[in-house]
Write a protein that holds these residues in place. Structure first.
Motif, short mmCIF file in Angstrom:
data_model
loop_
_atom_site.label_atom_id
_atom_site.label_comp_id
_atom_site.label_asym_id
_atom_site.label_seq_id
_atom_site.Cartn_x
_atom_site.Cartn_y
_atom_site.Cartn_z
N TYR A 130 -0.75 -6.85 -12.40
CA TYR A 130 -1.05 -6.60 -10.99
C TYR A 130 -2.45 -7.08 -10.66
CZ TYR A 130 -3.63 -2.35 -12.37
OH TYR A 130 -4.51 -1.46 -12.93
N VAL A 132 -5.64 -6.51 -7.54
CA VAL A 132 -6.13 -5.77 -6.37
C VAL A 132 -7.29 -6.56 -5.77
CG1 VAL A 132 -7.20 -3.65 -5.54
CG2 VAL A 132 -5.45 -3.54 -7.31
N HIS A 178 2.26 -7.55 -9.31
CA HIS A 178 2.28 -6.68 -8.13
C HIS A 178 0.96 -6.88 -7.39
CE1 HIS A 178 5.82 -4.29 -9.45
NE2 HIS A 178 5.39 -4.63 -10.65
N GLY A 180 -1.95 -5.69 -4.75
CA GLY A 180 -2.55 -4.49 -4.19
C GLY A 180 -3.81 -4.79 -3.41
N TYR A 182 -7.64 -3.11 -2.09
CA TYR A 182 -8.74 -2.13 -2.01
C TYR A 182 -9.12 -2.01 -0.54
CZ TYR A 182 -13.73 -0.77 -2.18
OH TYR A 182 -14.96 -0.19 -1.98
N PRO A 224 1.24 -4.00 0.43
CA PRO A 224 0.66 -3.91 -0.91
C PRO A 224 1.30 -2.79 -1.72
CG PRO A 224 -0.80 -2.87 0.66
CD PRO A 224 0.31 -3.50 1.47
N GLU A 225 1.41 -3.00 -3.01
CA GLU A 225 2.01 -1.97 -3.88
C GLU A 225 0.96 -1.08 -4.54
OE1 GLU A 225 6.03 -3.09 -5.77
OE2 GLU A 225 4.85 -4.95 -5.80
N ILE A 226 -0.31 -1.37 -4.27
CA ILE A 226 -1.40 -0.48 -4.64
C ILE A 226 -2.32 -0.35 -3.44
CG2 ILE A 226 -3.43 -0.10 -6.10
CD1 ILE A 226 -2.11 -1.65 -8.29
N ILE A 227 -2.68 0.87 -3.09
CA ILE A 227 -3.75 1.12 -2.13
C ILE A 227 -4.88 1.76 -2.91
CG2 ILE A 227 -4.50 2.38 -0.08
CD1 ILE A 227 -2.66 0.16 0.63
N TRP A 228 -5.94 0.98 -3.12
CA TRP A 228 -7.11 1.44 -3.89
C TRP A 228 -8.17 1.86 -2.88
CZ3 TRP A 228 -11.70 2.12 -6.17
CH2 TRP A 228 -11.76 2.33 -7.55
N VAL A 259 4.84 1.95 -3.88
CA VAL A 259 3.38 1.96 -3.73
C VAL A 259 2.74 3.00 -4.64
CG1 VAL A 259 3.27 3.67 -1.84
CG2 VAL A 259 1.52 1.86 -2.02
N THR A 261 -1.15 4.86 -5.42
CA THR A 261 -2.46 5.13 -4.81
C THR A 261 -3.39 5.74 -5.86
OG1 THR A 261 -1.85 7.37 -4.10
CG2 THR A 261 -1.41 5.55 -2.56
#
Length: 440
Positions: A130, A132, A178, A180, A182, A224-228, A259, A261
């Protein structure tokens, strides 16, 4: 002018080990999906999507207007204008005319060498699962054309390009990573945030008109599949309405099923609430935790972004990182990836006898992986944790065909005879994996 993206954006390597959340989900709604309430008790009960626990390794890209001065830190604006640190003030006096403002860096952030397909190729070659990207740091400049950041975004100023969209498209078209994002909740010098802070956050003008609309915007537009999340500005999660946003994210957003987090959603939430814990920058607890966690480790020991004044010894070496920058990391993972991807923590994280030995467990194969970073001159490796079974336990060196000989040290511990190999015959250059099969 920006240099090549490889210089303008420092790529951060993360090796992730931990456990997924094990709490039950909320009762399903009418469509059979779990529904989460805007409370931490409910949100924290959401199981972590399996892909993140299996991925293990990702890349964090810090890129923004701060890449133009590229001096000291991505906190350049704050250190120069707010804290007035001498090195930053002297740097501006020596290199820019009187009256030059931080906003004047915006048009100079041109990203003329940015090739998202090239980035995607490098990311794929690294073995990362992944990536970010900083969609917005504390300076408030958005790398997409946000309608909530008028004339302070990458479409209106500087590159005149939607950098988020371009990288997202290339990553999705050319890799299986993936994607993501920030996002900083607060902005150092935004007048609305400063007004709310003056009112001890009893007013909520900034999150209502800026930060929250941006979050909804990037989720619906880029999925996005990550929210940092980051940068709470010393405000509580109630000021940011973090639980309200996360309830929508988990219940109704286009990425509700996949997702992930983190834990930076307001004062008091870090290392306590959220999908995976970060706890602190460059977090390394040194022991097993019952909750999934992330070690977000910078290549530069002093900065998250590229800085032109970095010294060579400011950068972590290949040995420091386990094991180097992107393409070399990918080469290492091609040999040793089965000891990383899809693994779980074993009962011991490190060996108790030999330093620089790390353990993981492969549940499908039922085997323990021992990753050792130093090849012993003696040709034998002593491990204090494994409990071998005479006539049953097998030891393999990943990348070497023959089984290895071993001797048990009583009820616990094992001495392994490593093969005599020349440097060119070694399976890889740094860090080797032993597979321990049929041990107690």
């Amino acid at each position: 002018m920006l240099g090549p993206p490889g210089r303008s954006a420092l790529l951060l390597l993360q090796l992730l080990l931990g456990l997924p959340g094990l709490l039950p989900a909320r009762p399903p709604g009418g469509d059979g999906r779990p529904r989460y309430e805007p409370t931490w008790g409910s949100l924290d009960a959401r199981p972590l999507p399996a892909w993140f626990d299996e991925a293990k390794f990702g890349v964090f890209i810090h890129w923004g207007v701060f890449s133009v001065p590229s001096f000291g830190s991505e906190w350049f604006w704050w250190y120069w204008q707010k804290e007035k640190r001498a090195p930053y003030v002297k740097f501006m006096e020596a290199n820019y005319p009187p009256g030059f403002s931080y906003e004047d860096f915006g048009p100079l952030f041109t990203a003329e060498f940015f090739d998202p397909n090239q980035w995607a190729d490098i990311l794929k070659a690294s073995g990362a699962k992944y990536v970010v990207l900083t969609s917005k740091h504390h300076e408030g400049f958005t790398l997409w054309g946000s309608k909530y950041s008028w004339n302070w975004n990458a479409v209106d100023v500087g590159p005149k390009r939607d950098l988020v969209a371009e990288l997202a498209m290339s990553v999705r078209n050319k890799t299986d990573l993936h994607f993501g994002l920030y996002h900083s909740l607060f902005e150092w010098f935004n007048p609305l945030f400063l007004e709310d802070a003056t009112n001890v956050f009893k007013t909520r003008k900034f999150p209502a008109s800026k930060s929250l609309p941006e979050l909804y915007e990037i989720v619906t537009k880029y999925q996005p599949e990550i929210i940092w999340s980051d940068g709470n500005g010393n405000a509580p999660d109630t000021y940011w309405n973090s639980t309200g946003f996360l309830a929508w994210l988990y219940n109704d957003s286009p990425v509700r099923d996949t997702v992930v987090t983190n834990d930076r959603w307001g004062v008091g939430s870090i290392c306590t609430h959220g999908g995976f814990y970060t706890c602190s920058d460059r977090y390394n607890p040194g022991h097993l935790l019952p909750h999934k966690w992330e070690n977000c480790m910078t290549i530069d020991k002093r900065s998250w972004g590229y800085r032109r004044n970095a010294q060579l010894d400011d950068y972590l070496t290949i040995e420091d990182l386990v094991k180097e920058r992107l393409r070399q990391m990918g080469a290492w993972l091609k040999v040793n990836g089965e000891a990383i991807y899809g693994t779980k923590p074993w009962r011991a994280q490190n060996d108790t006898v030999t330093p620089e030995v790390w353990y993981t467990f492969s549940p499908e194969e039922g085997q323990v992986n021992a990753i050792f970073l130093n090849w012993p001159v003696s040709g034998t490796l002593e491990l204090g944790e494994p409990q071998a079974k005479l006539g049953e336990t097998q030891v393999k060196l990943v990348g070497y065909k023959e089984l290895l000989k071993w001797v048990a040290l009583g009820e616990k511990g094992i001495v392994i005879a490593l093969p005599q190999l020349t440097p060119k015959q070694l399976p890889c250059q740094w860090g080797w994996t032993l597979q321990l099969i049929d041990i107690n």
